[in-house]
Design a protein around this motif. Sequence first.
Motif, PDB file in Angstrom:
ATOM      1  N   TRP A  53     116.915  72.346  53.266  1.00 13.72           N
ATOM      2  CA  TRP A  53     116.594  70.916  53.314  1.00 13.72           C
ATOM      3  C   TRP A  53     116.523  70.356  51.901  1.00 13.72           C
ATOM      4  N   GLU A  54     116.925  69.109  51.757  1.00 14.60           N
ATOM      5  CA  GLU A  54     116.799  68.426  50.473  1.00 14.60           C
ATOM      6  C   GLU A  54     115.313  68.160  50.178  1.00 14.60           C
ATOM      7  N   PRO A  55     114.944  68.047  48.889  1.00 15.44           N
ATOM      8  CA  PRO A  55     113.533  67.850  48.527  1.00 15.44           C
ATOM      9  C   PRO A  55     112.860  66.684  49.257  1.00 15.44           C
ATOM     10  N   LYS A  56     113.562  65.562  49.441  1.00 18.48           N
ATOM     11  CA  LYS A  56     112.931  64.420  50.104  1.00 18.48           C
ATOM     12  C   LYS A  56     112.560  64.754  51.545  1.00 18.48           C
ATOM     13  N   ILE A  57     113.398  65.550  52.215  1.00 17.03           N
ATOM     14  CA  ILE A  57     113.118  65.928  53.600  1.00 17.03           C
ATOM     15  C   ILE A  57     111.853  66.777  53.652  1.00 17.03           C
ATOM     16  N   ARG A  58     111.733  67.720  52.721  1.00 16.97           N
ATOM     17  CA  ARG A  58     110.537  68.559  52.696  1.00 16.97           C
ATOM     18  C   ARG A  58     109.289  67.731  52.400  1.00 16.97           C
ATOM     19  N   GLU A  59     109.439  66.747  51.510  1.00 18.36           N
ATOM     20  CA  GLU A  59     108.311  65.877  51.189  1.00 18.36           C
ATOM     21  C   GLU A  59     107.864  65.052  52.391  1.00 18.36           C
ATOM     22  N   LEU A  60     108.820  64.565  53.171  1.00 18.48           N
ATOM     23  CA  LEU A  60     108.479  63.792  54.360  1.00 18.48           C
ATOM     24  C   LEU A  60     107.727  64.643  55.382  1.00 18.48           C
ATOM     25  N   VAL A  61     108.191  65.883  55.546  1.00 18.61           N
ATOM     26  CA  VAL A  61     107.535  66.788  56.491  1.00 18.61           C
ATOM     27  C   VAL A  61     106.083  67.024  56.077  1.00 18.61           C
ATOM     28  N   GLN A  62     105.859  67.243  54.796  1.00 15.47           N
ATOM     29  CA  GLN A  62     104.492  67.448  54.306  1.00 15.47           C
ATOM     30  C   GLN A  62     103.656  66.182  54.464  1.00 15.47           C
ATOM     31  N   LYS A  63     104.249  65.032  54.160  1.00 16.07           N
ATOM     32  CA  LYS A  63     103.525  63.764  54.238  1.00 16.07           C
ATOM     33  C   LYS A  63     103.004  63.491  55.642  1.00 16.07           C
ATOM     34  N   TYR A  64     103.807  63.824  56.649  1.00 17.76           N
ATOM     35  CA  TYR A  64     103.425  63.536  58.030  1.00 17.76           C
ATOM     36  C   TYR A  64     102.908  64.761  58.776  1.00 17.76           C
ATOM     37  N   ASP A  65     102.489  65.775  58.039  1.00 16.17           N
ATOM     38  CA  ASP A  65     101.930  66.994  58.633  1.00 16.17           C
ATOM     39  C   ASP A  65     102.852  67.588  59.692  1.00 16.17           C
ATOM     40  N   GLY A  66     104.112  67.738  59.334  1.00 15.95           N
ATOM     41  CA  GLY A  66     105.075  68.287  60.263  1.00 15.95           C
ATOM     42  C   GLY A  66     105.045  69.812  60.300  1.00 15.95           C
ATOM     43  N   THR A  67     105.389  70.365  61.441  1.00 16.36           N
ATOM     44  CA  THR A  67     105.454  71.815  61.625  1.00 16.36           C
ATOM     45  C   THR A  67     106.841  72.195  62.131  1.00 16.36           C
ATOM     46  N   TRP A  68     107.488  73.091  61.413  1.00 15.84           N
ATOM     47  CA  TRP A  68     108.810  73.567  61.808  1.00 15.84           C
ATOM     48  C   TRP A  68     108.698  74.751  62.762  1.00 15.84           C
ATOM     49  N   ASP A  69     109.701  74.902  63.598  1.00 16.44           N
ATOM     50  CA  ASP A  69     109.828  76.096  64.430  1.00 16.44           C
ATOM     51  C   ASP A  69     111.316  76.397  64.539  1.00 16.44           C
TER      52      ASP A  69
END
Length: 221
Positions: A53-69
């Motif tokens: 993932w590009e850095p912005k995508i990872r930042e968005l996931v962290q910002k919105y408390d996202g969880t990957w599976d």
Amino acid sequence: MRTTRLIASAIAGAALAMSTVTVATAEAPRTEYCSSTQGGLYFSPWGKATVLWEPKIRELVQKYDGTWDAIKPVSRVIGADGADLGITMPIGMQHDSIGLDGRVCYPGGFSITLKNGAHLRIDDGFAIRVMPCGAYARPVVNGVRATREVQLATCFAPDALASVAGIKEGGLGGSVRPWPFKVSQSLAGIINTILGERALTPGEPLFSLAPILKFTPFRAP
């Protein structure tokens, strides 16, 4: 005696009715969007592909408390600090196939779930096309599955050719050249709707794909 027969007939009738209802309401088996678990025609017998993932995508996931599976055979790529960097998957004739429609099918998938319960899930395979270039799937958005394939990412066909030419074992160049993908119009709409604000713009960098093709079974991919 007649009463006994009537009771038995009524019970049998009720049982038949219940079984009929059960059959009628049972969900029919769902056809996978892009299944290639049997393998087939592919660029190489073995290999693996990594999506970062590009850095912005990872930042968005962290910002919105996202969880990957991840959904097998796809697995997550975890950084030394525990951060989700992307996904990786086995590729090759045993796993994937190039269809007559120009799709390269990959089984499995992945999902992201936000703290508020909103989610995007790809669980019945996904595909990459060179013409028109992009990544496609039939995503499930907040529990609702798309009835048709959706283009989630766009790409540039010459980048695909350059990437494949440079990663063959002993081939041209011999090194991995990541293949960049960008946010599609459809994905931007999905993510912005889930988040409730304009967080992604079509054309922004989304991920890079780095496939490694292998032609001998005893060398690590």
